[in-house]
Design a protein around this motif. Structure first.
Motif, PDB file in Angstrom:
ATOM      1  N   UNK A 114      -2.936  -1.212 -32.705  1.00  0.00           N
ATOM      2  CA  UNK A 114      -2.770  -0.749 -31.377  1.00  0.00           C
ATOM      3  C   UNK A 114      -1.520  -0.985 -30.873  1.00  0.00           C
ATOM      4  N   UNK A 115      -1.606  -0.382 -29.183  1.00  0.00           N
ATOM      5  CA  UNK A 115       0.194  -0.411 -28.972  1.00  0.00           C
ATOM      6  C   UNK A 115      -0.320  -1.031 -27.489  1.00  0.00           C
ATOM      7  N   UNK A 116       0.681  -1.271 -26.970  1.00  0.00           N
ATOM      8  CA  UNK A 116       0.503  -1.729 -25.500  1.00  0.00           C
ATOM      9  C   UNK A 116       0.240  -0.678 -24.649  1.00  0.00           C
ATOM     10  N   UNK A 117      -0.124  -0.682 -23.962  1.00  0.00           N
ATOM     11  CA  UNK A 117      -0.842   0.660 -22.407  1.00  0.00           C
ATOM     12  C   UNK A 117      -0.759   0.158 -21.344  1.00  0.00           C
ATOM     13  N   UNK A 118       0.534   0.719 -20.458  1.00  0.00           N
ATOM     14  CA  UNK A 118       0.616  -0.229 -18.754  1.00  0.00           C
ATOM     15  C   UNK A 118      -0.080   1.474 -18.333  1.00  0.00           C
ATOM     16  N   UNK A 119      -1.229   1.780 -17.444  1.00  0.00           N
ATOM     17  CA  UNK A 119      -1.374   2.983 -16.433  1.00  0.00           C
ATOM     18  C   UNK A 119      -0.593   3.025 -15.248  1.00  0.00           C
ATOM     19  N   UNK A 120       0.574   3.817 -15.079  1.00  0.00           N
ATOM     20  CA  UNK A 120       1.473   4.282 -14.321  1.00  0.00           C
ATOM     21  C   UNK A 120       0.537   4.577 -12.837  1.00  0.00           C
ATOM     22  N   UNK A 121      -0.398   5.348 -12.264  1.00  0.00           N
ATOM     23  CA  UNK A 121      -0.686   6.268 -11.166  1.00  0.00           C
ATOM     24  C   UNK A 121      -2.142   7.430 -12.019  1.00  0.00           C
ATOM     25  N   UNK A 122      -2.729   6.858 -11.545  1.00  0.00           N
ATOM     26  CA  UNK A 122      -4.031   7.852 -11.338  1.00  0.00           C
ATOM     27  C   UNK A 122      -3.977   8.885 -10.440  1.00  0.00           C
ATOM     28  N   UNK A 123      -4.666  10.596 -10.935  1.00  0.00           N
ATOM     29  CA  UNK A 123      -4.436  11.702 -10.309  1.00  0.00           C
ATOM     30  C   UNK A 123      -5.688  12.647 -10.283  1.00  0.00           C
ATOM     31  N   UNK A 124      -6.342  12.910  -9.877  1.00  0.00           N
ATOM     32  CA  UNK A 124      -8.128  13.272  -9.340  1.00  0.00           C
ATOM     33  C   UNK A 124      -8.387  12.165 -10.700  1.00  0.00           C
ATOM     34  N   UNK A 166       0.703  -1.094  -0.024  1.00  0.00           N
ATOM     35  CA  UNK A 166      -0.236  -0.155  -0.056  1.00  0.00           C
ATOM     36  C   UNK A 166       1.078   1.216   0.086  1.00  0.00           C
ATOM     37  N   UNK A 167       2.533   1.089   0.230  1.00  0.00           N
ATOM     38  CA  UNK A 167       3.120   2.257   0.122  1.00  0.00           C
ATOM     39  C   UNK A 167       4.104   2.606  -1.243  1.00  0.00           C
ATOM     40  N   UNK A 168       3.521   3.848  -1.987  1.00  0.00           N
ATOM     41  CA  UNK A 168       3.461   4.399  -3.460  1.00  0.00           C
ATOM     42  C   UNK A 168       5.209   4.140  -3.394  1.00  0.00           C
ATOM     43  N   UNK A 169       5.451   3.491  -4.651  1.00  0.00           N
ATOM     44  CA  UNK A 169       6.795   3.361  -4.806  1.00  0.00           C
ATOM     45  C   UNK A 169       7.527   4.161  -5.491  1.00  0.00           C
ATOM     46  N   UNK A 170       8.877   4.524  -5.506  1.00  0.00           N
ATOM     47  CA  UNK A 170       9.231   5.633  -6.484  1.00  0.00           C
ATOM     48  C   UNK A 170       9.079   5.551  -7.645  1.00  0.00           C
ATOM     49  N   UNK A 171       9.069   7.193  -7.674  1.00  0.00           N
ATOM     50  CA  UNK A 171       8.724   7.370  -9.485  1.00  0.00           C
ATOM     51  C   UNK A 171       9.514   6.278 -10.576  1.00  0.00           C
ATOM     52  N   UNK A 172      10.770   5.993  -9.877  1.00  0.00           N
ATOM     53  CA  UNK A 172      11.426   5.320 -10.978  1.00  0.00           C
ATOM     54  C   UNK A 172      11.753   4.004 -10.765  1.00  0.00           C
ATOM     55  N   UNK A 173      10.578   3.472  -9.351  1.00  0.00           N
ATOM     56  CA  UNK A 173      10.146   1.837  -9.657  1.00  0.00           C
ATOM     57  C   UNK A 173       9.258   1.520 -10.471  1.00  0.00           C
ATOM     58  N   UNK A 174       8.185   3.208  -9.993  1.00  0.00           N
ATOM     59  CA  UNK A 174       6.971   2.825 -10.669  1.00  0.00           C
ATOM     60  C   UNK A 174       7.404   2.557 -12.104  1.00  0.00           C
ATOM     61  N   UNK A 175       8.723   3.330 -12.815  1.00  0.00           N
ATOM     62  CA  UNK A 175       8.679   3.698 -14.273  1.00  0.00           C
ATOM     63  C   UNK A 175       9.201   2.167 -14.276  1.00  0.00           C
ATOM     64  N   UNK A 176      10.046   1.677 -14.104  1.00  0.00           N
ATOM     65  CA  UNK A 176      10.460   0.597 -14.318  1.00  0.00           C
ATOM     66  C   UNK A 176       9.582  -0.723 -14.264  1.00  0.00           C
ATOM     67  N   UNK A 177       9.230  -0.533 -12.940  1.00  0.00           N
ATOM     68  CA  UNK A 177       8.027  -1.867 -13.166  1.00  0.00           C
ATOM     69  C   UNK A 177       7.193  -1.692 -14.311  1.00  0.00           C
ATOM     70  N   UNK A 178       6.639  -0.891 -14.496  1.00  0.00           N
ATOM     71  CA  UNK A 178       5.956  -0.037 -15.405  1.00  0.00           C
ATOM     72  C   UNK A 178       6.302  -0.512 -17.195  1.00  0.00           C
ATOM     73  N   UNK A 179       7.933  -0.490 -17.601  1.00  0.00           N
ATOM     74  CA  UNK A 179       8.143  -0.861 -18.624  1.00  0.00           C
ATOM     75  C   UNK A 179       8.323  -2.121 -18.501  1.00  0.00           C
ATOM     76  N   UNK A 180       9.057  -2.522 -16.933  1.00  0.00           N
ATOM     77  CA  UNK A 180       8.735  -4.627 -17.474  1.00  0.00           C
ATOM     78  C   UNK A 180       7.429  -5.260 -17.941  1.00  0.00           C
ATOM     79  N   UNK A 181       6.128  -4.579 -17.344  1.00  0.00           N
ATOM     80  CA  UNK A 181       5.325  -4.954 -17.932  1.00  0.00           C
ATOM     81  C   UNK A 181       5.046  -4.821 -18.891  1.00  0.00           C
ATOM     82  N   UNK A 182       5.251  -3.832 -20.004  1.00  0.00           N
ATOM     83  CA  UNK A 182       4.668  -3.130 -21.003  1.00  0.00           C
ATOM     84  C   UNK A 182       5.396  -4.150 -21.855  1.00  0.00           C
TER      85      UNK A 182
END
Length: 115
Positions: A34-44, A9-25
């Motif tokens: 179409x292209x492959x897409x991964x949502x990283x974060x929702x704000x509002x 439940x603790x948000x990881x640092x930005x670079x970790x979110x990006x690395x995880x997202x890229x691995x998932x992608x």
């Protein structure tokens, strides 16, 4: 498309979110259209996502693109090609800031008319 999150439940640092997202992608199977897409974060009402770059693998092309998407009007607000982690972190921080300002805007408008 699920948002990237940590199990505790603790948000990881930005670079970790990006690395995880890229691995998932990279792990998402290619699709015909179409292209492959991964949502990283929702704000509002906005979502920061990462998607594969057209021409990925070309020497001068970006590794991936990041996008700020407004879910309430179903429209892209901003996007940026990322060639490296520094580009990606800068894009993420800028998009998060834009989304935060947009999320606060209705609150400000309501408080100005209430007085």
């Amino acid at each position: 498309m699920a948002l990237m999150s940590s199990s505790d439940g603790v948000a990881p640092p930005i670079n970790v979110k990006i690395l995880r997202g890229y691995g998932t992608l990279l792990g998402i199977p290619h699709i015909a259209h179409g292209s492959r897409t991964v949502a990283l974060e929702r704000v509002g009402d906005c979502e920061i996502s990462m998607f594969e770059a057209l021409g990925a693998g070309l020497p001068e092309g970006p590794l991936f693109w990041m996008e700020l998407f407004d879910l309430s009007v179903h429209s892209s607000l901003d996007s940026r090609g990322c060639h490296n982690m520094r580009d990606a972190v800068a894009a993420f921080e800028d998009f998060a800031s834009q989304a935060s300002r947009l999320a606060e805007a209705p609150l400000r408008a309501g408080s100005e008319t209430a007085g």
